[in-house]
Scaffold this active site. Structure first.
Site, mmCIF file in Angstrom:
data_model
loop_
_atom_site.group_PDB
_atom_site.id
_atom_site.type_symbol
_atom_site.label_atom_id
_atom_site.label_comp_id
_atom_site.label_asym_id
_atom_site.label_seq_id
_atom_site.Cartn_x
_atom_site.Cartn_y
_atom_site.Cartn_z
ATOM 1 N N ARG A 159 -1.523 -0.713 -8.375
ATOM 2 C CA ARG A 159 -2.902 -0.330 -8.042
ATOM 3 C C ARG A 159 -2.945 1.197 -8.118
ATOM 4 N NH1 ARG A 159 -3.988 -0.877 -2.041
ATOM 5 N NH2 ARG A 159 -4.465 -3.056 -2.430
ATOM 6 N N ASP B 22 0.844 -1.201 0.000
ATOM 7 C CA ASP B 22 0.000 0.000 0.000
ATOM 8 C C ASP B 22 0.881 1.254 0.000
ATOM 9 O OD1 ASP B 22 -2.316 -1.506 0.164
ATOM 10 O OD2 ASP B 22 -2.734 -1.014 2.264
HETATM 11 C C1 LIG Z 1 -8.931 -1.251 -2.995
HETATM 12 C C2 LIG Z 1 -8.477 0.093 -2.533
HETATM 13 C C3 LIG Z 1 -7.207 0.230 -2.019
HETATM 14 C C4 LIG Z 1 -6.754 1.479 -1.603
HETATM 15 N N1 LIG Z 1 -5.453 1.626 -1.199
HETATM 16 C C5 LIG Z 1 -4.983 2.858 -0.898
HETATM 17 C C6 LIG Z 1 -3.605 3.088 -0.633
HETATM 18 O O1 LIG Z 1 -2.760 2.171 -0.653
HETATM 19 N N2 LIG Z 1 -3.216 4.351 -0.345
HETATM 20 C C7 LIG Z 1 -4.095 5.412 -0.333
HETATM 21 O O2 LIG Z 1 -3.681 6.553 -0.098
HETATM 22 N N3 LIG Z 1 -5.412 5.204 -0.571
HETATM 23 C C8 LIG Z 1 -5.867 3.985 -0.857
HETATM 24 N N4 LIG Z 1 -7.196 3.804 -1.156
HETATM 25 C C9 LIG Z 1 -8.166 4.905 -0.902
HETATM 26 C C10 LIG Z 1 -8.272 5.839 -2.088
HETATM 27 O O3 LIG Z 1 -7.079 6.563 -2.231
HETATM 28 C C11 LIG Z 1 -9.438 6.819 -1.927
HETATM 29 O O4 LIG Z 1 -9.245 7.572 -0.774
HETATM 30 C C12 LIG Z 1 -10.800 6.142 -1.848
HETATM 31 O O5 LIG Z 1 -10.890 5.049 -2.697
HETATM 32 C C13 LIG Z 1 -11.892 7.144 -2.243
HETATM 33 O O6 LIG Z 1 -11.726 7.550 -3.567
HETATM 34 P P1 LIG Z 1 -12.694 7.092 -4.764
HETATM 35 O O7 LIG Z 1 -11.857 6.762 -5.938
HETATM 36 O O8 LIG Z 1 -13.542 5.992 -4.302
HETATM 37 O O9 LIG Z 1 -13.512 8.380 -5.173
HETATM 38 P P2 LIG Z 1 -14.093 9.656 -4.412
HETATM 39 O O10 LIG Z 1 -13.858 10.801 -5.332
HETATM 40 O O11 LIG Z 1 -13.612 9.774 -3.001
HETATM 41 O O12 LIG Z 1 -15.628 9.306 -4.353
HETATM 42 C C14 LIG Z 1 -16.416 9.095 -5.507
HETATM 43 C C15 LIG Z 1 -17.719 8.416 -5.137
HETATM 44 O O13 LIG Z 1 -17.449 7.121 -4.594
HETATM 45 C C16 LIG Z 1 -18.338 6.844 -3.506
HETATM 46 N N5 LIG Z 1 -17.554 6.756 -2.240
HETATM 47 C C17 LIG Z 1 -16.249 7.070 -2.099
HETATM 48 N N6 LIG Z 1 -15.843 6.885 -0.827
HETATM 49 C C18 LIG Z 1 -16.921 6.464 -0.147
HETATM 50 C C19 LIG Z 1 -17.141 6.105 1.203
HETATM 51 N N7 LIG Z 1 -16.172 6.177 2.128
HETATM 52 N N8 LIG Z 1 -18.403 5.706 1.556
HETATM 53 C C20 LIG Z 1 -19.375 5.619 0.634
HETATM 54 N N9 LIG Z 1 -19.218 5.961 -0.654
HETATM 55 C C21 LIG Z 1 -18.013 6.377 -1.050
HETATM 56 C C22 LIG Z 1 -19.310 7.966 -3.461
HETATM 57 O O14 LIG Z 1 -20.388 7.648 -4.287
HETATM 58 C C23 LIG Z 1 -18.522 9.124 -4.065
HETATM 59 O O15 LIG Z 1 -19.331 10.119 -4.608
HETATM 60 C C24 LIG Z 1 -7.648 2.592 -1.634
HETATM 61 C C25 LIG Z 1 -8.914 2.441 -2.171
HETATM 62 C C26 LIG Z 1 -9.338 1.229 -2.635
HETATM 63 C C27 LIG Z 1 -10.685 1.134 -3.246
#
Ligand SMILES: Cc1cc2nc3c(=O)[nH]c(=O)nc-3n(C[C@H](O)[C@H](O)[C@H](O)COP(=O)(O)OP(=O)(O)OC[C@H]3O[C@@H](n4cnc5c(N)ncnc54)[C@H](O)[C@@H]3O)c2cc1C
Length: 306
Positions: free
Chosen positions: A183, A131
């Site tokens: 990723r 990560d």
């Molecule tokens: C499998 C996976 C691994 C990850 N690993 C890392 C990592 O190693 N390092 C790191 O910094 N980050 C990591 N993340 C977190 C990532 O960086 C984002 O903070 C997180 O995924 C929210 O961004 P988004 O792309 O979903 O879109 P966003 O722009 O945050 O959200 C878009 C839409 O997605 C939905 N959504 C998003 N978050 C939520 C929530 N919490 N509850 C409900 N609905 C929601 C809503 O509909 C929202 O309008 C990971 C995420 C995933 C999915």
């Protein structure tokens, strides 16, 4: 109105972390995002995820361990997880944070511990995802990843890049020359504007550009997002470029957009669900609330319901 940056600030408060961890009441709040406190609870959650046609990735929650003994305990936990995956036959790999293995104490310690995990995974035909954490450790994380990748195969260890970082496009090009499995996610930490794009539009634009670069590379990558716009852009690009559904996987977090996870799996896409478990859920939980402060109301309703 509680803002994203206020929640991210709270996520870093050590005192609150210990306070929250001590009270059973808080466990109820986390059920939506955290699969349980121990390996067996996470195994059960993953069985259900597998039944819905998705694979998983274990994440033992415990960032920023304070001494070598704690870092060793984290390593032992992951070795046990890898054994349990084999014993139960569940479809899962593991995700690790180098801070768990002592990155802030001594990068060599983190490297040695991470190496043990990757070696164990490789011997079991499994895969370890490193990560990405805050920008203070981006370079150190990449350096350790590169050492691991030099020793192990493409399908044994991979890395994460965050589209909010200004450096990420360069890192993506660099990683593809190795090559490495990446990723791509947007990024979850509180970062200054010098290192990370402050505007959502720039983060999203960069996400799409990196996603396109990854999909065209011929290596199997993870497209991690719950954002319907990012998912639509990915599907649109793969269809336009004649890239197969089996050439990549979507990745989402446990408890977030389960409907979408299952829908994509039914449509034949590879979907992996990241499954966090463990007692030290506080910073992870707060970052999830920060992504969508509306979730605070969901959590409070659950608490009132009892
Ligand atoms: C499998 C996976 C691994 C990850 N690993 C890392 C990592 O190693 N390092 C790191 O910094 N980050 C990591 N993340 C977190 C990532 O960086 C984002 O903070 C997180 O995924 C929210 O961004 P988004 O792309 O979903 O879109 P966003 O722009 O945050 O959200 C878009 C839409 O997605 C939905 N959504 C998003 N978050 C939520 C929530 N919490 N509850 C409900 N609905 C929601 C809503 O509909 C929202 O309008 C990971 C995420 C995933 C999915």
């Amino acid at each position: 109105m509680i803002t994203r940056s206020a929640l991210l600030y709270l996520s870093e408060r050590e005192g609150l972390k210990d306070f929250a961890a001590r009270f059973k009441l808080f466990k109820k709040l986390t059920i939506r995002f955290v699969a349980g406190e121990n390996i067996e609870e996470a195994v059960e959650a993953i069985r259900l995820i597998n039944q819905k046609g998705c694979t998983a990735s274990f994440d033992h929650l415990n960032e920023s361990v304070k001494n070598e003994a704690e870092a060793r305990a984290e390593t032992e936990e992951y070795l046990a997880v890898l054994a349990r995956i084999d014993e139960t036959g569940i479809k899962s790999n593991v995700s690790i944070k180098l801070s768990q293995f002592g990155l802030q104490i001594d990068p060599e310690l983190a490297y040695r511990n991470a190496r043990r995990i990757v070696q164990e995974a490789a011997s079991r035909g499994n895969f370890v995802r490193v990560d990405m954490e805050g920008s203070d450790v981006t370079q150190a994380t990449i350096d350790i990843f590169k050492r691991l990748r030099a020793e192990f195969g493409l399908n044994e260890v991979g890395i994460v890049l965050q589209s909010y970082l200004r450096r990420t496009m360069d890192d993506a090009h660099d990683m593809l020359t190795i090559p490495a499995r990446i990723r791509i996610c947007k990024g979850a930490y509180k970062e200054p504007p010098e290192v990370a794009f402050p505007d959502k539009k720039d983060i999203d634009d960069n996400y799409v550009k990196v996603m396109q670069l990854l999909l065209s590379s011929g290596t199997y990558h993870g497209i991690a997002t719950h954002d319907p716009k990012m998912i639509a852009a990915t599907i649109d690009y793969m269809q336009r470029e004649n890239i197969g559904k089996d050439a990549f996987e979507f990745q989402m977090l446990y408890g977030i957009r389960r409907d979408l996870q299952e829908k994509l799996a039914r449509e034949g896409y590879n979907v992996r669900v990241y499954v966090p478990y463990g007692k030290h859920w506080y910073p992870y939980f707060m970052r999830r609330l920060a992504e969508r402060p509306a979730n605070i109301w969901f959590v409070m309703k659950n608490m009132i319901k009892g």
